[in-house]
Design an enzyme around this catalytic site. Structure first.
Site, PDB file in Angstrom:
ATOM      1  N   GLU A 271      50.830 -30.397  43.131  1.00  0.00           N
ATOM      2  CA  GLU A 271      52.018 -29.655  42.736  1.00  0.00           C
ATOM      3  C   GLU A 271      52.990 -29.472  43.892  1.00  0.00           C
ATOM      4  OE1 GLU A 271      51.960 -26.682  39.251  1.00  0.00           O
ATOM      5  OE2 GLU A 271      51.788 -25.448  41.056  1.00  0.00           O
ATOM      6  N   HIS A 292      26.802 -41.244  43.357  1.00  0.00           N
ATOM      7  CA  HIS A 292      26.201 -42.017  42.284  1.00  0.00           C
ATOM      8  C   HIS A 292      27.157 -42.235  41.114  1.00  0.00           C
ATOM      9  CE1 HIS A 292      22.167 -41.759  44.099  1.00  0.00           C
ATOM     10  NE2 HIS A 292      22.588 -40.579  44.524  1.00  0.00           N
ATOM     11  N   LYS A 403      56.514 -26.467  30.402  1.00  0.00           N
ATOM     12  CA  LYS A 403      56.450 -25.087  29.912  1.00  0.00           C
ATOM     13  C   LYS A 403      57.568 -24.811  28.909  1.00  0.00           C
ATOM     14  CE  LYS A 403      54.324 -22.898  33.990  1.00  0.00           C
ATOM     15  NZ  LYS A 403      54.549 -21.913  35.069  1.00  0.00           N
TER      16      LYS A 403
END
EC number: 5.3.1.9
Length: 430
Positions: A271, A292, A403
């Site tokens: 951000e 792994h 938003k």
């Protein structure tokens, strides 16, 4: 706090950075440090975050949470920077008080969590600077309803952390709820060392002064040279490696307790630096687990990544019992800590052997002081990197677009961004 750049040098890795290049970059680091110090001195927006070790009032935090001293659980309702800092501390440190975080609006998850909590024994902290964050307020309304349904007086179990104005501030005033102020000039992702990140830790009984002491120690080490400051060494090295092609930064702590820290880092890095076509892509990993699952790509895939290793040099250990099982004798009599250290060193060496750049960050212990050191170091590194990229580190316009679109879709106002959602291209296969 220690930073080792050895495996990021071009004598080891490709992409890599030469010592001469680091020395040349150090001139820009000096200029950036001067700008950062000016911003700190003037308490400018964003730069004020680096002053939190000095400006945060821990007595104020302890006073606000005192009514919840009997809490067996603390539930933080927030999202992004309003939750990840507190979660990093809560999940990094042991406590008899359980901590949970409602930082998503997945209805199944929210319902399952509320169903298993004893709400009468839970302290609820609602965190939003603006007091208007849709996800946070929606979750809080659900939590409040659940408390009322359980015959719990939500006003006795709730406090807020918010700005001077907004819906949450009005709510606190109307119901006389304890309230903590979000510090001015501090973006959410930089707010761990403030009321936002420390209230949950205080309820859990952690030493929040020690968190700030660790951060203060790193603040004192900020200097006009990357060779004198671990924070600047890391910030400059990541910038230099990105410029040379390492556009992905895999954060890989070797401590289970630091898994949430990697999530916090991902928001901080993405951000803050992802602007104007610039910035590294943060990836979350966990040692030794992701040896792994991800290491194959890091070692043998495209040379567009760097790996950041984080480990404590001191930790509690547990012995491995002796065994007579064929082929396992070498494990018996050892310890899990020794095994994890061997895994760490082997993974680090395997990346170096294949020419993949990696950087090592070390703290003494995963405790309050160590977490304060580590997180402040990376915040300062991020600010420095933003100066080197010449981006606006402390804003997030792309996030605000989403938003507005979501709010428009929900009927919360007229936003042109919501209209663009209907224009989505489709190619559906059923």
């Amino acid at each position: 706090m220690r930073v080792d750049l050895g495996n990021a040098l071009d004598s080891v890795a490709s992409p890599g950075v030469s010592r001469d290049a680091l020395s040349r970059l150090d001139e820009r680091v000096a200029d950036a440090h001067e700008r950062i110090e000016t911003g700190r001195a003037d308490d400018e927006h964003g730069y004020a975050a680096l002053n939190l070790p000095e400006t945060t009032d821990t007595d104020e935090i302890r006073s606000a949470v005192e009514p919840f001293a009997d809490a067996e659980t603390v539930l933080t309702v927030g999202i992004g920077g309003s939750a990840l800092g507190a979660a990093t501390l809560a999940n990094g440190l042991d406590s008899d008080v359980d901590a949970y975080f409602l930082d998503n609006v997945d209805p199944e998850h929210v319902s399952a969590l509320l169903d298993r909590l004893s709400l009468s024994d839970t302290a609820v902290n609602v965190v939003s600077r603006s007091g208007t964050t849709a996800e946070t307020l929606a979750n809080f309304l659900v939590v409040r309803d659940a408390m009322e349904s359980a015959n719990v007086d939500w006003t006795d179990r709730t406090f807020v952390t918010t700005g001077e104005e907004g819906n949450l501030r009005n709510l606190a005033d109307r119901h006389d709820l304890p309230a903590l102020d979000v510090p001015d000039g501090v973006p959410g992702r930089f707010s761990m060392l403030s009321t936002v990140g420390l209230a949950c830790a205080a309820i859990q009984g952690h030493d929040i002064d020690a968190v700030l002491d660790g951060a203060h120690a790193e603040a004192d080490r900020l200097a006009g040279s990357l060779f004198e400051s671990p924070a600047y060494a890391y910030g400059a090295a990541t910038y230099a490696l990105d410029e040379r092609g390492a556009g992905i930064n895999a954060m890989m702590p070797y401590a289970e307790s630091l898994e949430t820290f990697a999530e916090w880092f991902a928001q901080l890095w993405a951000e803050s630096l992802g602007k104007d076509g610039l910035g590294q892509t943060p990836v979350r990993a966990l040692g030794a687990t992701d040896q792994h699952s991800q290491l194959q790509l890091y070692r043998a895939g495209p040379s567009d990544k760097m790996v950041t290793f984080v480990r404590p040099t001191e930790r509690a250990d547990r012995s491995i019992p002796e065994t007579d099982l064929p082929g396992l004798e070498y494990l018996g009599g050892g310890s899990l800590g020794s095994l994890l250290s061997a895994e760490f060193e082997a993974t680090e060496a395997s990346l170096a052997a294949s020419g993949q750049p990696n950087v090592r960050l070390e703290i003494d212990r995963v405790d309050e002081y160590g977490l304060g050191e580590l997180c402040y170091c990376l915040e300062a590194a991020c600010v420095l990197a933003g100066e080197l990229y010449s981006v606006e580190t402390f804003v997030q316009p792309a996030v605000e677009w989403g938003k507005r679109a979501a709010r428009g879709l929900l009927g919360g106002g007229n936003f042109e961004e919501a209209d663009e959602v209907a224009e989505k291209s489709t190619l559906t296969v059923e």
